[in-house]
Enzyme design. Structure first.
Site, PDB file in Angstrom:
ATOM      1  CG  ASN A   1      -2.588  -1.457   0.839  1.00  0.00           C
ATOM      2  OD1 ASN A   1      -2.336  -1.546  -0.055  1.00  0.00           O
ATOM      3  ND2 ASN A   1      -2.681  -1.466   2.291  1.00  0.00           N
TER       4      ASN A   1
ATOM      5  NE  ARG B   1     -11.804   1.082  -3.227  1.00  0.00           N
ATOM      6  CZ  ARG B   1     -12.148   2.400  -3.572  1.00  0.00           C
ATOM      7  NH1 ARG B   1     -13.142   2.221  -4.383  1.00  0.00           N
ATOM      8  NH2 ARG B   1     -12.006   3.668  -3.410  1.00  0.00           N
TER       9      ARG B   1
ATOM     10  CB  CYS C   1     -13.532  -3.983  -4.188  1.00  0.00           C
ATOM     11  SG  CYS C   1     -12.602  -3.418  -2.529  1.00  0.00           S
TER      12      CYS C   1
ATOM     13  N   PRO D   1     -16.693   4.980  -1.097  1.00  0.00           N
ATOM     14  CG  PRO D   1     -17.633   5.567   0.321  1.00  0.00           C
ATOM     15  CD  PRO D   1     -17.233   4.487   0.288  1.00  0.00           C
ATOM     16  CB  VAL D   2     -13.624   8.127  -3.873  1.00  0.00           C
ATOM     17  CG1 VAL D   2     -12.781   7.189  -4.709  1.00  0.00           C
ATOM     18  CG2 VAL D   2     -14.250   9.077  -4.991  1.00  0.00           C
TER      19      VAL D   2
ATOM     20  CG  LEU E   1     -14.405  11.447   2.924  1.00  0.00           C
ATOM     21  CD1 LEU E   1     -14.123  10.723   4.550  1.00  0.00           C
ATOM     22  CD2 LEU E   1     -15.009  12.854   3.652  1.00  0.00           C
TER      23      LEU E   1
ATOM     24  CB  VAL F   1     -12.143  -0.183   9.129  1.00  0.00           C
ATOM     25  CG1 VAL F   1     -11.495   0.746   7.890  1.00  0.00           C
ATOM     26  CG2 VAL F   1     -12.044   0.426  10.312  1.00  0.00           C
TER      27      VAL F   1
HETATM   28  N1  EPU Z   1     -14.309   6.309   3.023  1.00  0.00           N
HETATM   29  C1  EPU Z   1     -15.463   7.019   3.124  1.00  0.00           C
HETATM   30  N2  EPU Z   1     -15.191   8.246   1.875  1.00  0.00           N
HETATM   31  C2  EPU Z   1     -14.633   7.974   1.623  1.00  0.00           C
HETATM   32  C3  EPU Z   1     -13.286   7.373   1.560  1.00  0.00           C
HETATM   33  C4  EPU Z   1     -13.733   6.327   2.447  1.00  0.00           C
HETATM   34  O1  EPU Z   1     -16.670   6.509   3.487  1.00  0.00           O
HETATM   35  O2  EPU Z   1     -14.348   9.121   0.483  1.00  0.00           O
HETATM   36  C5  EPU Z   1     -14.631   5.469   4.119  1.00  0.00           C
HETATM   37  C6  EPU Z   1     -14.821   3.732   3.168  1.00  0.00           C
HETATM   38  O3  EPU Z   1     -15.132   3.637   2.358  1.00  0.00           O
HETATM   39  C7  EPU Z   1     -14.010   2.593   4.961  1.00  0.00           C
HETATM   40  C8  EPU Z   1     -13.231   3.586   5.173  1.00  0.00           C
HETATM   41  O4  EPU Z   1     -13.276   4.945   4.782  1.00  0.00           O
HETATM   42  O5  EPU Z   1     -14.960   2.609   5.118  1.00  0.00           O
HETATM   43  C9  EPU Z   1     -11.584   3.665   5.535  1.00  0.00           C
HETATM   44  O6  EPU Z   1     -11.626   3.774   4.348  1.00  0.00           O
HETATM   45  P1  EPU Z   1     -10.216   4.456   3.917  1.00  0.00           P
HETATM   46  O7  EPU Z   1     -10.146   5.125   2.164  1.00  0.00           O
HETATM   47  O8  EPU Z   1      -9.120   4.969   5.099  1.00  0.00           O
HETATM   48  O9  EPU Z   1      -9.150   3.388   3.102  1.00  0.00           O
HETATM   49  P2  EPU Z   1      -8.536   3.269   1.238  1.00  0.00           P
HETATM   50  O10 EPU Z   1      -7.729   4.379   1.634  1.00  0.00           O
HETATM   51  O11 EPU Z   1      -9.734   2.472   0.473  1.00  0.00           O
HETATM   52  C10 EPU Z   1      -6.434   1.792   2.230  1.00  0.00           C
HETATM   53  C11 EPU Z   1      -6.079   0.506   1.716  1.00  0.00           C
HETATM   54  C12 EPU Z   1      -6.770  -1.197   2.291  1.00  0.00           C
HETATM   55  C13 EPU Z   1      -7.061  -0.560   4.013  1.00  0.00           C
HETATM   56  C14 EPU Z   1      -7.725   0.637   4.352  1.00  0.00           C
HETATM   57  C15 EPU Z   1      -7.607   0.727   5.679  1.00  0.00           C
HETATM   58  C16 EPU Z   1      -4.414   0.926  -0.209  1.00  0.00           C
HETATM   59  C17 EPU Z   1      -4.238   0.480  -1.628  1.00  0.00           C
HETATM   60  N3  EPU Z   1      -4.985  -0.119   0.543  1.00  0.00           N
HETATM   61  O12 EPU Z   1      -6.897   1.628   1.441  1.00  0.00           O
HETATM   62  O13 EPU Z   1      -5.951  -1.759   1.896  1.00  0.00           O
HETATM   63  O14 EPU Z   1      -7.823  -2.157   3.829  1.00  0.00           O
HETATM   64  O15 EPU Z   1      -6.854   1.466   4.277  1.00  0.00           O
HETATM   65  O16 EPU Z   1      -6.363   0.771   6.858  1.00  0.00           O
HETATM   66  O17 EPU Z   1      -3.911   1.524   0.691  1.00  0.00           O
HETATM   67  C18 EPU Z   1      -5.725  -4.234   1.629  1.00  0.00           C
HETATM   68  O18 EPU Z   1      -4.337  -4.081   2.200  1.00  0.00           O
HETATM   69  O19 EPU Z   1      -5.750  -5.462   1.819  1.00  0.00           O
HETATM   70  C19 EPU Z   1      -6.596  -3.555   1.866  1.00  0.00           C
HETATM   71  C20 EPU Z   1      -7.659  -2.976   1.628  1.00  0.00           C
END
Ligand code: EPU
Length: 421
Positions: A21, A90, A114, A120-121, A123, A328
């Site tokens: 990551n 993603r 996924c 969602p994106v 934020l 999460v």
């Molecule tokens: N969320 C929102 N709105 C947004 C962005 C996120 O509601 O605009 C929510 C998500 O739906 C989720 C929570 O916030 O419920 C956490 O999401 P976050 O954005 O922190 O995660 P991410 O950036 O999509 C990264 C890792 C994930 C890891 C999470 C949490 C990468 C590529 N992926 O995902 O890694 O689980 O942070 O630590 O960095 C994995 O490696 O298996 C994996 C899924």
């Protein structure tokens, strides 16, 4: 599929690869820089290949030699990312921040959900809008533009409703080339955020406070070339520590940064194991009698959601009743049904799994439901009686470099075989 014959003790040392990551977001971050970027300690994974394909489709020149990746993003097209690859990875959406910051325009497909949730994106997009971008989402594609003569994003005060890792990374990268100062409040504090900040700082960015919940970025006009090593993968390290615990085996993992693994080490100790920090980024796991504990997944420095499935496998063998609460992601407990097929005593209540430890699990054919679930099923197979067959390895190959060879070197009986129809 993987065939695993359980109950073989493990011993020895395992070498941890670079963090998936971190590497993914650093590859996106290299788009900020019109000079040569060299990344070291890049793992060989399907996700990294997909990110490479995205960068190539934008016009980036990439050369991979072992774990060294050279990136030349001089001449690129910020509107060329194809949906079919973005939808499979993603993390490729992370390109939105750097491309918008450098070119003042970007077109990138929305990644969609996924296996573990809707993801969602919002934020990310709200933060970019706060920095002056106009964003239009049409036919599943995000079109973002910065108006004005110099087409530069403007520094802004941003508060994140949730400390999203991806949103923090997108906005941090975007702010490095913005005009003026940006603050991100309620920022994510994961080690991968610190790694990204250090990478950008090594290219000349001005970033303060990464690793805390408030990050300040003072925009600069341009970034310069860099040679940077990705941090070790804390989730891979945690997964191997659980492999030692679940097979009652003393093993060491290197390179693993103990500070990145504080909640994982705390829970392994609560379950009855000891972790000795041997220095030089080497951790020794001393196994113990396994006992129940409760776990709630949280943003860093809370317990990582990416270790939840692996600890569930461990708690299936731990004496007493444990509760795992997944806070999460909304759909990250699908491995429960697979562990139940092996004889685990687990009840699901909403986002809580109630686990009663059993003396043994029996090997069975099981199906991976996502990346970390596939690791959990391998761990359960290592400790179960008889043969376990894990299918759905496309999940595993996204994020664990050479896992079966690493386990075999420790003494596990595990083979990858091609299924005949
Ligand atoms: N969320 C929102 N709105 C947004 C962005 C996120 O509601 O605009 C929510 C998500 O739906 C989720 C929570 O916030 O419920 C956490 O999401 P976050 O954005 O922190 O995660 P991410 O950036 O999509 C990264 C890792 C994930 C890891 C999470 C949490 C990468 C590529 N992926 O995902 O890694 O689980 O942070 O630590 O960095 C994995 O490696 O298996 C994996 C899924």
């Amino acid at each position: 599929m993987l065939e695993i014959w359980g109950r073989n003790p493990l011993q020895g040392n395992v070498k941890i690869s670079g963090a998936k990551n971190s590497a993914l977001v650093l590859m996106a971050g290299s788009l900020l820089c019109p000079k040569d970027c060299r990344l070291r300690n890049v793992p060989s994974l399907v996700d990294i290949s997909r990110m490479s394909q995205i960068l190539t489709s934008l016009g980036v020149k990439l050369t991979k030699n072992g774990d060294v990746l050279d990136i030349d993003a001089r001449d690129i097209n910020p509107t060329a990312a194809p949906y079919d690859i973005v939808s499979q990875l993603r993390a490729s959406f992370f390109a939105v921040g750097p491309l918008l910051a450098r070119f003042g325009t970007v077109k990138i497909p929305l990644p969609g959900g996924c296996d573990i949730g809707a993801r969602p994106v919002k934020l990310h997009i709200q933060g970019l809008q706060a920095m002056g971008a106009s964003v239009l989402i049409e036919s599943g594609i995000v079109h973002a533009d910065v108006k004005g003569s110099n087409r530069r994003l403007q520094g802004a005060k941003i508060y994140l409703d949730y400390p999203s890792v991806g949103a923090t990374e997108t906005l941090l990268m975007a702010a490095t080339l913005a005009e003026g100062e940006t603050t991100i409040e309620n920022a994510a504090q994961e080690p991968e955020i610190v790694d990204l900040a250090n990478f950008c700082i090594a290219m000349g960015a001005k970033i303060y406070g990464a690793g805390t919940n408030k990050i300040t970025i003072v925009g600069v006009d341009r970034l310069h070339s860099v040679d940077y090593a990705v941090i070790p993968d804390r989730i891979e390290a945690g997964t191997f520590l659980v492999a030692g615990a679940i097979t009652h085996s003393e093993i060491t993992v290197s390179s693993a940064i103990a500070d990145h693994l504080v909640p994982v080490i705390a829970k392994l100790e609560a379950i009855g194991c000891r972790i000795i920090n041997e220095g030089e980024n080497c951790l020794r796991l001393i196994p113990g009698e396994l006992k129940a504990t409760d776990i709630e997944t949280l943003p860093y420095p809370g317990f990582p959601t990416d270790m939840q499935a692996q600890f569930m496998a461990l708690l299936c063998f731990s004496e007493g009743n444990s509760v795992i609460s997944e806070t999460v992601f909304e759909n990250r407990l699908r491995h429960v049904a697979e562990l139940q097929r092996m004889g685990a005593n687990i009840r699901l209540k909403g986002n809580h799994a109630l686990i009663q430890g059993v003396p043994f699990l029996s090997g069975a054919p099981v199906m991976s439901t996502d990346l970390r679930a596939s690791a959990a099923l391998i761990l359960a197979g290592l400790a179960a009686q008889g043969k376990t067959i894990v299918r759905g390895l496309h999940h595993l190959d996204r994020g664990y470099e050479d896992i079966e060879n690493k386990l075999r070197k420790l003494g596990a009986r595990i083979e990858r075989v091609t299924e005949s129809n």
